[in-house]
Write a protein that holds these residues in place. Structure first.
Motif, PDB file in Angstrom:
ATOM      1  N   ASP A 195       0.840  -1.208   0.000  1.00  0.00           N
ATOM      2  CA  ASP A 195       0.000   0.000   0.000  1.00  0.00           C
ATOM      3  C   ASP A 195       0.867   1.248   0.000  1.00  0.00           C
ATOM      4  OD1 ASP A 195      -2.199  -1.581   0.075  1.00  0.00           O
ATOM      5  OD2 ASP A 195      -2.517  -1.396   2.254  1.00  0.00           O
ATOM      6  N   LYS A 196       1.853   1.226   0.891  1.00  0.00           N
ATOM      7  CA  LYS A 196       2.693   2.396   1.082  1.00  0.00           C
ATOM      8  C   LYS A 196       3.508   2.665  -0.196  1.00  0.00           C
ATOM      9  CE  LYS A 196       5.739   4.105   4.693  1.00  0.00           C
ATOM     10  NZ  LYS A 196       7.089   3.565   4.684  1.00  0.00           N
ATOM     11  N   LEU A 197       4.074   1.604  -0.728  1.00  0.00           N
ATOM     12  CA  LEU A 197       4.890   1.740  -1.940  1.00  0.00           C
ATOM     13  C   LEU A 197       4.092   2.345  -3.077  1.00  0.00           C
ATOM     14  CD1 LEU A 197       6.946  -1.547  -2.350  1.00  0.00           C
ATOM     15  CD2 LEU A 197       7.774   0.796  -2.551  1.00  0.00           C
ATOM     16  N   ILE A 198       2.904   1.796  -3.282  1.00  0.00           N
ATOM     17  CA  ILE A 198       2.116   2.250  -4.418  1.00  0.00           C
ATOM     18  C   ILE A 198       1.689   3.693  -4.200  1.00  0.00           C
ATOM     19  CG2 ILE A 198      -0.052   1.891  -5.675  1.00  0.00           C
ATOM     20  CD1 ILE A 198       0.416  -1.131  -5.325  1.00  0.00           C
ATOM     21  N   ALA A 199       1.352   4.027  -2.981  1.00  0.00           N
ATOM     22  CA  ALA A 199       0.948   5.403  -2.693  1.00  0.00           C
ATOM     23  C   ALA A 199       2.113   6.362  -2.930  1.00  0.00           C
ATOM     24  CB  ALA A 199       0.469   5.503  -1.250  1.00  0.00           C
ATOM     25  N   GLU A 200       3.284   5.987  -2.449  1.00  0.00           N
ATOM     26  CA  GLU A 200       4.422   6.902  -2.568  1.00  0.00           C
ATOM     27  C   GLU A 200       4.946   6.987  -3.992  1.00  0.00           C
ATOM     28  OE1 GLU A 200       7.308   5.621   0.251  1.00  0.00           O
ATOM     29  OE2 GLU A 200       6.151   6.370   1.965  1.00  0.00           O
ATOM     30  N   LEU A 201       5.109   5.824  -4.617  1.00  0.00           N
ATOM     31  CA  LEU A 201       5.726   5.812  -5.942  1.00  0.00           C
ATOM     32  C   LEU A 201       4.801   6.371  -7.008  1.00  0.00           C
ATOM     33  CD1 LEU A 201       7.437   2.322  -5.868  1.00  0.00           C
ATOM     34  CD2 LEU A 201       8.515   4.553  -5.613  1.00  0.00           C
ATOM     35  N   GLY A 202       3.494   6.240  -6.766  1.00  0.00           N
ATOM     36  CA  GLY A 202       2.524   6.645  -7.763  1.00  0.00           C
ATOM     37  C   GLY A 202       2.738   8.056  -8.255  1.00  0.00           C
ATOM     38  N   ASN A 203       3.220   8.925  -7.378  1.00  0.00           N
ATOM     39  CA  ASN A 203       3.384  10.321  -7.764  1.00  0.00           C
ATOM     40  C   ASN A 203       4.792  10.632  -8.261  1.00  0.00           C
ATOM     41  OD1 ASN A 203       0.831  10.594  -6.658  1.00  0.00           O
ATOM     42  ND2 ASN A 203       1.753  10.794  -4.612  1.00  0.00           N
ATOM     43  N   MET A 204       5.631   9.632  -8.276  1.00  0.00           N
ATOM     44  CA  MET A 204       7.034   9.924  -8.578  1.00  0.00           C
ATOM     45  C   MET A 204       7.381   9.555  -9.999  1.00  0.00           C
ATOM     46  SD  MET A 204       9.655   9.008  -5.639  1.00  0.00           S
ATOM     47  CE  MET A 204       8.811   8.530  -4.170  1.00  0.00           C
ATOM     48  N   PRO A 205       8.171  10.399 -10.652  1.00  0.00           N
ATOM     49  CA  PRO A 205       8.632  10.015 -11.991  1.00  0.00           C
ATOM     50  C   PRO A 205       9.591   8.827 -11.858  1.00  0.00           C
ATOM     51  CG  PRO A 205       9.782  11.980 -11.260  1.00  0.00           C
ATOM     52  CD  PRO A 205       8.761  11.663 -10.217  1.00  0.00           C
ATOM     53  N   SER A 206       9.741   8.126 -12.943  1.00  0.00           N
ATOM     54  CA  SER A 206      10.515   6.892 -12.860  1.00  0.00           C
ATOM     55  C   SER A 206      11.972   7.145 -12.476  1.00  0.00           C
ATOM     56  CB  SER A 206      10.475   6.155 -14.191  1.00  0.00           C
ATOM     57  OG  SER A 206      11.077   6.949 -15.177  1.00  0.00           O
ATOM     58  N   GLU A 207      12.472   8.351 -12.743  1.00  0.00           N
ATOM     59  CA  GLU A 207      13.880   8.616 -12.443  1.00  0.00           C
ATOM     60  C   GLU A 207      14.211   8.390 -10.973  1.00  0.00           C
ATOM     61  OE1 GLU A 207      13.350   9.918 -16.281  1.00  0.00           O
ATOM     62  OE2 GLU A 207      12.215  10.542 -14.522  1.00  0.00           O
ATOM     63  N   SER A 208      13.197   8.543 -10.127  1.00  0.00           N
ATOM     64  CA  SER A 208      13.493   8.440  -8.709  1.00  0.00           C
ATOM     65  C   SER A 208      13.862   7.016  -8.300  1.00  0.00           C
ATOM     66  CB  SER A 208      12.294   8.909  -7.896  1.00  0.00           C
ATOM     67  OG  SER A 208      11.204   8.100  -8.252  1.00  0.00           O
ATOM     68  N   VAL A 209      13.407   6.045  -9.076  1.00  0.00           N
ATOM     69  CA  VAL A 209      13.861   4.683  -8.802  1.00  0.00           C
ATOM     70  C   VAL A 209      14.536   4.185 -10.053  1.00  0.00           C
ATOM     71  CG1 VAL A 209      12.440   3.794  -6.938  1.00  0.00           C
ATOM     72  CG2 VAL A 209      11.476   4.033  -9.223  1.00  0.00           C
ATOM     73  N   ARG A 210      15.609   4.799 -10.384  1.00  0.00           N
ATOM     74  CA  ARG A 210      16.257   4.457 -11.639  1.00  0.00           C
ATOM     75  C   ARG A 210      16.779   3.035 -11.582  1.00  0.00           C
ATOM     76  NH1 ARG A 210      19.685   9.639 -13.081  1.00  0.00           N
ATOM     77  NH2 ARG A 210      20.407   8.320 -14.755  1.00  0.00           N
ATOM     78  N   PRO A 211      16.850   2.444 -12.732  1.00  0.00           N
ATOM     79  CA  PRO A 211      17.418   1.095 -12.752  1.00  0.00           C
ATOM     80  C   PRO A 211      18.842   1.137 -12.215  1.00  0.00           C
ATOM     81  CG  PRO A 211      16.950   1.886 -14.983  1.00  0.00           C
ATOM     82  CD  PRO A 211      16.455   2.910 -14.036  1.00  0.00           C
ATOM     83  N   PRO A 212      19.293   0.041 -11.657  1.00  0.00           N
ATOM     84  CA  PRO A 212      20.542   0.014 -10.911  1.00  0.00           C
ATOM     85  C   PRO A 212      21.741   0.566 -11.656  1.00  0.00           C
ATOM     86  CG  PRO A 212      19.785  -2.198 -11.473  1.00  0.00           C
ATOM     87  CD  PRO A 212      18.660  -1.283 -11.729  1.00  0.00           C
TER      88      PRO A 212
END
Ligand SMILES: Cc1cc2nc3c(=O)[nH]c(=O)nc-3n(C[C@H](O)[C@H](O)[C@H](O)COP(=O)(O)O)c2cc1C
Ligand code: SF4
Ligand code: SF4
Ligand code: SF4
Ligand code: FES
Ligand code: FES
Lengths: 665, 436, 177
Positions: free
Chosen positions: C150-167
């Motif tokens: 729940d928390k992940l989806i709520a937080e990540l939902g608003n974030m552009p993909s760059e914030s969790v860039r591939p390794p």
């Protein structure tokens, strides 16, 4: 699925026992026999040459094999049989298919014990004991085959490999007679064309990596690779690309199943209906040994045939697929003669040949012997050239036997196909070796794998930057200008190395052996080199000026191929009576007075001298296309009509006589 | 009296900041490397030999034998390669070690490099391990800055370089020869081994002498040098051939899953206790002693030495493996667990050899069919026969490892298979109702 | 259309310098290419790598398709990769995957219609002692529960993909000290 009838365990095991008609005498495909022959003959040669040997025992029989041989090879030499798929005597071992399991007893880490091993990966060693027929071995082989067949589509009835399929053969000799696999098989789009010549059926692929190893190790172009992994592994060209290699056809032959098949041969006949006859490819100067497959008198496919001095067992695609032009509808099938309106029209052989002889006699009587000229052939046989020489020089006493090979030195190359393999530094000047000299190219790939440097320069002037040394092997085409050859001569002699001119046509030196172009050569003279000749230009000038009134052009196209094309086209647009023998219409034939349709390489017999000086004699494989005649028959007939009846002979007899006589007498 | 659990690798595991160079050095870090660099390489190998150290990556091969096979000179470049591809289900120790103690790994690599006369080391880290990778790379960078890596290290005249190399998702790359292929930029397929090819220590990566060792194996070297081989070899309460301590990742149905450093030979029951025992209110059904490829062990006996020899002898599994101990209580559906493992190996098979590629494809389809109610009694024999066609015939040990859980589960839990076949479900477990 | 910039090429050259052959830099080079091409490797990306490393393109394709972390198709901004292997499975991984699927309205292996999320089943992540485990981008979430999702989806939902860039984008470079 639940109700599917299945075997009980007992009947399964019973069947294993029943399906073991195997051993060295099992039926083999041509390729399988070739593999075994290669191994056995190399072992014999090594024994004779005193190469270090190792001694082991296979199925109770002691055998001595050259050090470095694999256990599977030792088994072949001992007369035993081991089933295999991925092993190939000309490729590095991968041990992928695990079909070649046998019991090998050896010493490892100080302990001696027997275990079941993939014999294509294990080097034979002194004191090994190999057993290929124990129940354990049988069971193991059986198990692997059951797995190989699990996902196999078994669409043998419509598979071009059926009948000469190693998988079928191994199954009948070593495999389970039925399957317990009731799951869904892997499905792919069938018959996927991956190039102009090759179709891929991934369902049939057993991932043996023969084709991919061929691409990287032999062809050196890595145009085919494995993609994905595990059960999803498949072979293919680079994503979305095509398998554009000049050697793609070989993968069809070495594929142990029908996964790679020929688009040309597709559904042309069942392999067992295809007869195979030995021949020589004449698409280029290399002279690859081939097996021409023919069905009901029609050439349907070309396979490689072993000749260690030339093509090992490979062919290039030009040879493998290009020879289909034997069946081309464009082939000339009736003699042509220029009619009153100046148009070439079909006629019969008698009319055409009479016209030729009548004109020759007329010209000879009215303008003298040298008003007749002949142009030798580089695509026909030596015999053809000799017989033409007998007619023009022997009967009509003309000394105008013209032919032009190159503007460069007239000698056989120092660098033979085989010798390139051990070269250290190979420099190719201005040609696409893979296409122009395919077998030289394949050996250069071998050399490269052994550490040689191989470079290609576009022009002779770039040769200066190629760091030539006395060890360099410089390969040059036969199409450069005289000044280019001078430049190459200068640069290479400064470096202390030689350079080799590689001719392009199947019988580039043939006319010399028959006295053309001012030569009176035997093969050994060609090794030394002939002095320069102006004969060709002299005759062309004679034609252009009108001094030469009759030109007999033997299966060649001076207008299209001679160095001084301008002079040649001027010569052949003059008024002379021109006779051309040819399979197809060409620039010279288009202006001829008479065109004689001749048989293809597969329909005639005779001898060729290949690029590096090897003489090879072949027989006709199929009857001549209706309406055409082998060139030698045409020339015999012309000789006879001109009053020089030659004994009817077997073409393969002509050659020794020629070489004894040294020319056209 | 429970066995005293000597802590060697994990001694400073929980010291705050131990992943930084300064803290690590403050806890005697790099002392063993300083010592090693003054030693004769063969003297180090001798200590390792005396210590009895065996590879911690899975095969348990004596480390000194591998190292001794190197040419005893530096005529060509030697490579020390660290296997940090940890992918064996149930194994999580190398990740923890790299996250928490990266300098211990770097020091271990340095000592090992001296021993095998290598100037270059590659640490092959699985693609998912970005965090451990950063941790190790940071430690490497610090070690360069501190002069433990680079040219003429500590005035020895020797150069040392360590590089990290990130994999990209392939379990098979943990197999040492496949790892070498992958390191050279190829598909992660295994290579021929003796007697079919020379030892990697003679001709390995780039045809030069190379050895692959597990992260933990390398990280154990400083402890051996510190204690001396003889002293190290005194640690261990079981077999004389199982010496020292070993990291175990204990997972599954235990109260305190985690990674523990355990003295080899500690009775299995004590090992279980260290992890808090089987979760409360449940009892042991089976366990996998050392990573999924080892197979399932019966719930008894419990009191036997948990080490390289004790495990195979007492459980008829393959053995200690990578130290991934997975505990399953009575709620476990062993058929389902095995099915999942079969699918895992099927997914990870590199596809090079027929037995593994086709055998696992077939097994996976059969398990799928049985799971969905299409099982037949003869499938059990069929599964066994397929395993037989893989056993000893696959190119590498992945195929071998894949069938071990299958065969052991069949041996111990045939009734669960039959239950699926006859009733379409497992009547011997409460699967699906895993109240924690 | 070539996408490698001078900077990309400089990075690749630095990678090549770490190995005796340029081919050995293939895996790291593909990571770089995957980053440059927005998280996946179209054939053009493989071709560019092949050209820069001097390796046959078919070899590059062979390698890229062998390893599961090189994406052969465009991927979601946030990929929730949940371990399905046995330690996680007996600790409720299947239930967690099911929860995630229901919450996002997709099946495992699919991506949401806006390309925001995907749920994927992956094999053992080496976090078995803290099961069930999952990974988003390069970050692990252990002992995961429905609340974690729940928390992940709520937080990540608003974030552009760059914030969790591939390794790969965070590759520390050798010698930065
Ligand atoms: C399929 C397979 C996967 C393996 N995975 C790993 C691994 O992830 N880590 C590891 O250290 N060893 C792994 N191994 C064992 C290695 O092949 C090798 O034995 C080990 O790295 C040697 O190091 P050691 O002697 O220090 O244990 C694996 C073996 C196989 C067959
Ligand atoms: S490859 Fe062989 S076994 Fe397979 S379908 Fe063709 S002929 Fe039959
Ligand atoms: S296509 Fe043929 S040669 Fe190539 S891997 Fe498949 S079976 Fe082997
Ligand atoms: S057993 Fe064979 S297919 Fe399986 S991973 Fe090893 S080499 Fe590849
Ligand atoms: S022939 Fe030996 S493994 Fe294929
Ligand atoms: S089983 Fe899920 S992390 Fe290992």
């Amino acid at each position: 699925m639940v109700g599917t009838p299945i075997l009980t365990r007992d009947s399964w095991e019973l069947n294993i026992v029943m399906s073991t008609q195997n051993g060295p005498d099992r039926p083999k495909t041509a390729a399988e026999s070739a593999d075994v022959n290669k191994v056995v003959s190399e072992t014999k040669a090594a024994q004779d040459a005193g190469i270090p040997m190792v001694n082991l025992v296979v199925d109770g029989k002691p055998v001595s094999v050259p050090k470095g041989s694999l256990v599977i090879e030792a088994a072949f030499s001992a007369g035993s049989d081991i089933p295999y798929f991925c092993y190939h005597p000309r490729l590095t071992s991968v041990g992928a298919c695990r079909m070649c399991l046998a019991s090998v007893e050896l010493e490892m880490f100080g302990q001696r014990r027997a275990s079941i091993m993939a014999t294509c990966t294990i080097p034979a060693a002194d004191g090994m004991v190999v057993k290929t027929t124990t129940p354990d071995v049988k069971k193991a082989q059986n198990g692997v085959l059951e797995l190989i067949l699990a996902n196999h589509p078994l669409d043998c009835p419509v598979c071009d490999r059926g009948g000469e399929c190693p998988l079928q053969n191994m199954t009948i000799s070593y495999g389970p007679p039925n399957t317990r696999f009731i799951e869904d098989k892997r499905r792919y789009v069938k018959a996927l064309p991956i190039s102009e010549h090759v179709v891929l059926d991934r369902e049939r692929c057993i991932t043996c990596m023969r084709c991919t190893r061929f691409a990287s190790e032999i062809a050196g172009d890595s145009k085919l690779g494995l993609i994905n992994r595990g059960a999803q592994s498949e072979v293919g060209p680079f994503l979305g690309g095509t398998f554009d290699s000049n050697f793609s056809g070989n993968t069809i032959e070495i594929c142990p199943v029908g996964a790679l098949t020929s688009r040309q041969f597709r559904f042309k006949g069942r392999p067992w209906e295809v007869k195979s006859s030995d021949s020589i490819c004449t698409k280029c100067s290399n002279g690859c040994n081939i097996a021409v497959g023919h069905r009901m008198g029609e050439v349907v496919r070309i396979n490689g045939r072993v000749n260690e001095q030339i093509n090992e067992e490979w062919t290039c695609d030009k040879g493998k697929f290009g020879n289909a032009d034997v069946n081309a509808p464009e082939r000339l099938t009736a003699p042509l003669i220029r009619d009153a309106h100046g148009v070439l029209v079909e006629t019969d052989w008698d009319t055409a040949l009479s016209a030729v002889i009548t004109n020759m006699q007329f010209v000879s009587e009215n303008y003298g012997a040298n008003a007749i000229a002949a142009f030798g052939t580089t695509s026909g046989t030596i015999e053809d050239n000799v017989l033409l020489g007998k007619l023009i020089h022997g009967v009509f006493s003309s000394s105008n036997l013209a032919y032009q090979l190159t503007q460069g030195p007239r000698r056989l190359p120092k660098a033979t196909i085989v010798s390139v393999e051990s070269a250290k530094h190979i420099v190719i000047v201005g040609m696409d070796l893979a296409y122009d000299q395919p077998m030289y190219y394949l050996r250069s790939v071998k050399a490269q794998r052994n550490g040689a440097t191989v470079i290609t320069v576009k022009t002779p002037s770039e040769l200066a930057g190629a760091n030539l040394t006395s060890e360099s092997v410089v390969l040059v085409p036969d199409t450069l200008s005289a000044s280019d050859y001078e430049a190459i001569q200068a640069i290479s002699s400064e470096a202390g190395c030689d350079y080799s001119v590689l001719v392009s046509d199947a019988n580039g030196y043939g006319p010399y052996l028959a006295g053309f172009d001012g030569a009176d050569a035997r093969v050994e003279d060609l090794h030394k080199g002939l002095s320069a000749s102006e004969k060709a230009n002299e005759v062309l000038n004679g034609l252009a000026s009108g001094a030469v009134k009759h030109a007999f052009v033997l299966a060649s196209d001076p207008v299209g191929t001679y160095a001084d094309g301008q002079l040649a086209s001027k010569a052949f647009s003059a008024d002379a009576f021109v006779v051309v023998t040819s399979q197809f219409m060409n620039a010279t034939a288009a202006n001829a007075s008479v065109v004689l349709p001749i048989a293809s390489f597969a329909e005639t017999a005779g001898t060729y001298l290949n690029v590096d000086g090897q003489l090879q004699t072949v027989d006709a494989v199929v009857p001549p296309r209706a309406g055409t005649r082998p060139q030698w028959q045409v020339l015999l007939e012309l000789n006879a009509r001109a009053g020089n009846p030659l004994p009817v002979f077997n073409p393969s007899d002509v050659l020794p006589a020629v070489l004894m006589q040294g020319g056209s007498e | 009296m429970p066995v005293e659990q000597t802590q060697l690798l994990y001694r400073h595991r929980d010291v705050p900041g131990i992943n930084r160079l300064d803290t690590y050095v403050a806890h005697c870090g790099y002392e063993q490397f300083r010592k090693a660099i003054t030693m004769e390489p063969d003297a180090i190998i001798e200590e390792v030999k005396v210590s009895g150290l065996r590879g911690r990556g899975g095969a348990g091969f004596p480390t000194h034998i591998k190292w001794n096979a190197f040419p005893k000179n530096r005529d060509v470049e030697h490579y020390f390669i660290v296997n940090a591809d940890e992918g064996e289900p149930g194994t999580a120790k190398d990740r923890d070690l790299m996250n928490a103690l990266p300098h211990l790994l770097v020091e271990g690599c340095l000592c090992s490099m001296v021993a095998v006369r290598a100037a270059k080391c590659y640490i092959y880290i699985r693609g998912e391990y970005v965090e451990p990778w950063k941790s190790v790379q940071k430690a490497i960078n610090e070690a360069y800055a501190a002069g433990f890596l680079g040219k003429n290290v500590l005035g020895s005249g020797l150069d040392f370089d360590i590089y990290t190399h990130l994999g990209a998702g392939a379990y098979e790359c943990g197999e040492e020869s496949a790892l070498m292929s992958s390191l050279m930029g190829e598909r992660g397929m295994p290579r021929l081994k003796p007697p079919a090819a020379p030892l990697p220590m003679i001709s390995g990566v780039w045809k030069r002498p190379s050895v692959v060792n597990n992260v933990e194996t390398a990280a154990t070297i400083p402890a051996i040098l510190e204690l001396g081989g003889a002293k190290y070899s005194e640690i261990g309460v079981g077999s004389p051939r199982s010496r020292g301590t070993k990291l175990f990742s204990i997972s599954g149905h235990v109260n305190k899953p985690g990674i523990y450093e355990i003295v080899l030979g500690t009775p299995f029951s004590e090992v279980l206790e260290i992890a808090g025992g089987v979760r409360d209110g449940h009892k042991l059904k089976t366990y996998i002693p050392g990573g999924s490829s080892m197979g399932f062990a019966p719930p008894t006996p419990l009191d036997y030495p948990f080490d390289y020899e004790g495990i195979p002898q007492n459980t008829q599994t393959l053995g200690l493996g990578s130290g991934g101990l997975m505990i399953f209580d009575e709620t476990t559906d062993v058929f389902k667990v095995t099915h999942r493992l079969v699918d895992f190996y099927h997914h990870e098979s590199c596809g090079k050899c027929t037995p593994c590629r086709e055998g696992l494809d077939w097994l996976s389809k059969i398990y799928g069919r049985i799971a969905s109610g299409g099982g037949r009694e003869q499938d059990i024999d069929l599964i066994w026969d397929i395993c037989d066609s893989i056993r000893g015939k696959s190119f590498c040990a992945l195929g071998e490892g894949a069938i071990w859980p299958v065969m052991t589960s069949l041996r111990l839990f045939r009734h669960e298979y039959l239950s699926y076949i006859h009733h379409g479900r497992n009547t011997y477990s409460d699967a699906g109702q895993l109240g924690a | 259309m070539a996408k490698f910039t001078d900077d990309t090429k400089r990075r690749l050259d630095a990678l090549i310098a770490r190995y005796p052959t340029s081919k050995a830099a293939l895996l790291p080079a593909l990571w770089v290419a995957q980053e440059v091409y927005g998280g996946w490797l179209p054939p053009e990306a493989m071709q560019e790598v092949a050209d820069h490393l001097g390796v046959p393109a078919s070899d590059v394709a062979g390698v890229a398709t062998f390893y599961t972390m090189y994406n052969k198709r465009p991927v979601a901004n946030h990929r929730i990769e949940i371990c399905q292997n046995v330690a996680c499975m007996v600790n409720g991984a299947d239930e967690l995957i099911g929860y995630c699927e229901r919450k996002l309205g997709i099946h495992a292996g699919e991506m949401t219609s806006d390309g925001g999320f995907s749920v994927e089943r992956v094999e053992c992540l080496g976090a078995c002692c803290h099961a069930p485990a999952l990974m988003v981008g390069s970050t692990y979430y252990e002992n995961a529960t429905e609340q974690t999702i729940d928390k992940l989806i709520a937080e990540l939902g608003n974030m552009p993909s760059e914030s969790v860039r591939p390794p790969q984008s965070q590759m520390p470079e050798q010698g930065e000290f």
